[in-house]
Scaffold this motif. Sequence first.
Motif, mmCIF file in Angstrom:
data_model
loop_
_atom_site.group_PDB
_atom_site.id
_atom_site.type_symbol
_atom_site.label_atom_id
_atom_site.label_comp_id
_atom_site.label_asym_id
_atom_site.label_seq_id
_atom_site.Cartn_x
_atom_site.Cartn_y
_atom_site.Cartn_z
ATOM 1 N N MET A 33 -78.266 11.440 -10.500
ATOM 2 C CA MET A 33 -77.370 11.861 -9.443
ATOM 3 C C MET A 33 -77.966 13.094 -8.760
ATOM 4 N N ALA A 34 -78.071 13.050 -7.443
ATOM 5 C CA ALA A 34 -78.638 14.165 -6.692
ATOM 6 C C ALA A 34 -77.642 15.318 -6.623
ATOM 7 N N THR A 35 -78.162 16.503 -6.693
ATOM 8 C CA THR A 35 -77.298 17.663 -6.559
ATOM 9 C C THR A 35 -77.352 18.147 -5.119
ATOM 10 N N THR A 36 -76.240 18.645 -4.628
ATOM 11 C CA THR A 36 -76.169 19.149 -3.276
ATOM 12 C C THR A 36 -76.567 20.615 -3.270
ATOM 13 N N GLU A 37 -77.394 20.957 -2.325
ATOM 14 C CA GLU A 37 -77.864 22.325 -2.188
ATOM 15 C C GLU A 37 -76.728 23.228 -1.703
ATOM 16 N N ILE A 38 -76.568 24.367 -2.371
ATOM 17 C CA ILE A 38 -75.583 25.349 -1.932
ATOM 18 C C ILE A 38 -76.286 26.284 -0.956
ATOM 19 N N TYR A 39 -75.714 26.383 0.233
ATOM 20 C CA TYR A 39 -76.306 27.199 1.278
ATOM 21 C C TYR A 39 -75.618 28.558 1.372
ATOM 22 N N ARG A 40 -74.294 28.522 1.268
ATOM 23 C CA ARG A 40 -73.501 29.747 1.330
ATOM 24 C C ARG A 40 -72.145 29.494 0.694
ATOM 25 N N TYR A 41 -71.344 30.554 0.634
ATOM 26 C CA TYR A 41 -70.007 30.453 0.053
ATOM 27 C C TYR A 41 -68.965 30.812 1.101
ATOM 28 N N LEU A 42 -67.856 30.085 1.068
ATOM 29 C CA LEU A 42 -66.683 30.413 1.860
ATOM 30 C C LEU A 42 -65.860 31.376 1.011
ATOM 31 N N SER A 43 -65.696 32.591 1.490
ATOM 32 C CA SER A 43 -64.994 33.619 0.708
ATOM 33 C C SER A 43 -63.518 33.634 1.047
ATOM 34 N N LEU A 44 -62.715 33.377 0.043
ATOM 35 C CA LEU A 44 -61.261 33.424 0.173
ATOM 36 C C LEU A 44 -60.736 34.497 -0.769
ATOM 37 N N PRO A 45 -59.526 34.983 -0.548
ATOM 38 C CA PRO A 45 -59.000 36.026 -1.425
ATOM 39 C C PRO A 45 -58.996 35.628 -2.904
ATOM 40 N N SER A 46 -58.752 34.345 -3.180
ATOM 41 C CA SER A 46 -58.602 33.914 -4.572
ATOM 42 C C SER A 46 -59.835 33.237 -5.166
ATOM 43 N N LYS A 47 -60.846 32.913 -4.317
ATOM 44 C CA LYS A 47 -61.985 32.149 -4.831
ATOM 45 C C LYS A 47 -63.135 32.130 -3.835
ATOM 46 N N GLU A 48 -64.290 31.722 -4.339
ATOM 47 C CA GLU A 48 -65.493 31.503 -3.536
ATOM 48 C C GLU A 48 -65.787 29.997 -3.574
ATOM 49 N N ILE A 49 -65.939 29.384 -2.413
ATOM 50 C CA ILE A 49 -66.143 27.944 -2.330
ATOM 51 C C ILE A 49 -67.566 27.665 -1.841
ATOM 52 N N PRO A 50 -68.379 26.953 -2.644
ATOM 53 C CA PRO A 50 -69.749 26.643 -2.206
ATOM 54 C C PRO A 50 -69.759 25.610 -1.072
ATOM 55 N N LEU A 51 -70.630 25.876 -0.083
ATOM 56 C CA LEU A 51 -70.805 24.980 1.059
ATOM 57 C C LEU A 51 -72.264 24.552 1.146
ATOM 58 N N ASP A 52 -72.475 23.359 1.680
ATOM 59 C CA ASP A 52 -73.846 22.874 1.867
ATOM 60 C C ASP A 52 -74.424 23.472 3.162
ATOM 61 N N PRO A 53 -75.672 23.162 3.495
ATOM 62 C CA PRO A 53 -76.278 23.751 4.689
ATOM 63 C C PRO A 53 -75.558 23.451 6.005
ATOM 64 N N GLU A 54 -74.776 22.378 6.047
ATOM 65 C CA GLU A 54 -74.043 22.049 7.275
ATOM 66 C C GLU A 54 -72.592 22.530 7.240
ATOM 67 N N GLY A 55 -72.209 23.243 6.182
ATOM 68 C CA GLY A 55 -70.865 23.803 6.101
ATOM 69 C C GLY A 55 -69.828 22.904 5.464
ATOM 70 N N TYR A 56 -70.260 21.793 4.868
ATOM 71 C CA TYR A 56 -69.331 20.905 4.176
ATOM 72 C C TYR A 56 -69.198 21.351 2.721
ATOM 73 N N LEU A 57 -68.068 21.036 2.111
ATOM 74 C CA LEU A 57 -67.850 21.401 0.715
ATOM 75 C C LEU A 57 -68.875 20.738 -0.187
ATOM 76 N N VAL A 58 -69.367 21.488 -1.147
ATOM 77 C CA VAL A 58 -70.256 20.922 -2.156
ATOM 78 C C VAL A 58 -69.425 20.099 -3.140
ATOM 79 N N ASN A 59 -68.236 20.588 -3.477
ATOM 80 C CA ASN A 59 -67.325 19.912 -4.404
ATOM 81 C C ASN A 59 -66.026 19.589 -3.675
ATOM 82 N N ARG A 60 -65.787 18.310 -3.427
ATOM 83 C CA ARG A 60 -64.554 17.927 -2.714
ATOM 84 C C ARG A 60 -63.300 18.386 -3.443
ATOM 85 N N ALA A 61 -63.376 18.552 -4.765
ATOM 86 C CA ALA A 61 -62.205 18.991 -5.543
ATOM 87 C C ALA A 61 -61.796 20.427 -5.205
ATOM 88 N N ASP A 62 -62.663 21.174 -4.532
ATOM 89 C CA ASP A 62 -62.326 22.552 -4.137
ATOM 90 C C ASP A 62 -61.360 22.602 -2.965
#
Length: 117
Positions: A1-30
């Motif tokens: 299974m290929a892993t998705t590259e984390i490009y940056r994080y979306l910073s929220l008050p309660s959590k940091e959400i990893p995003l791919d290079p195009e700004g889509y969620l790395v983990n849909r469960a987030d």
Amino acid sequence: MATTEIYRYLSLPSKEIPLDPEGYLVNRADWDQEVAEALALEEGIPLGDEHWEIIKVLRDFYARFEQAPAMRPLVKAVSRALGEEKGRSIHLMRLFPGSPPKVAARIAGLPKPTNCL
């Protein structure tokens, strides 16, 4: 299974959400309402009731077909679910400027639609 590259994080008050290079969620469960609103603000889109209707249609489409729809299937799905007036391309462009399938899928926490550049 290929892993998705984390490009940056979306910073929220309660959590940091990893995003791919195009700004889509790395983990849909987030995805949740807070994440959707933060992603929409990055696009300059304050989410209203009409946006949430489209997001629901998109997420239902994904649950059924395991892919985010490109423009033509998106128009068809919205027309079926919400009526022809809301299923018009012009309506979707007004709500999600640029590329409605890509922008709306990103906000809805879904992968980039296939056949979208």
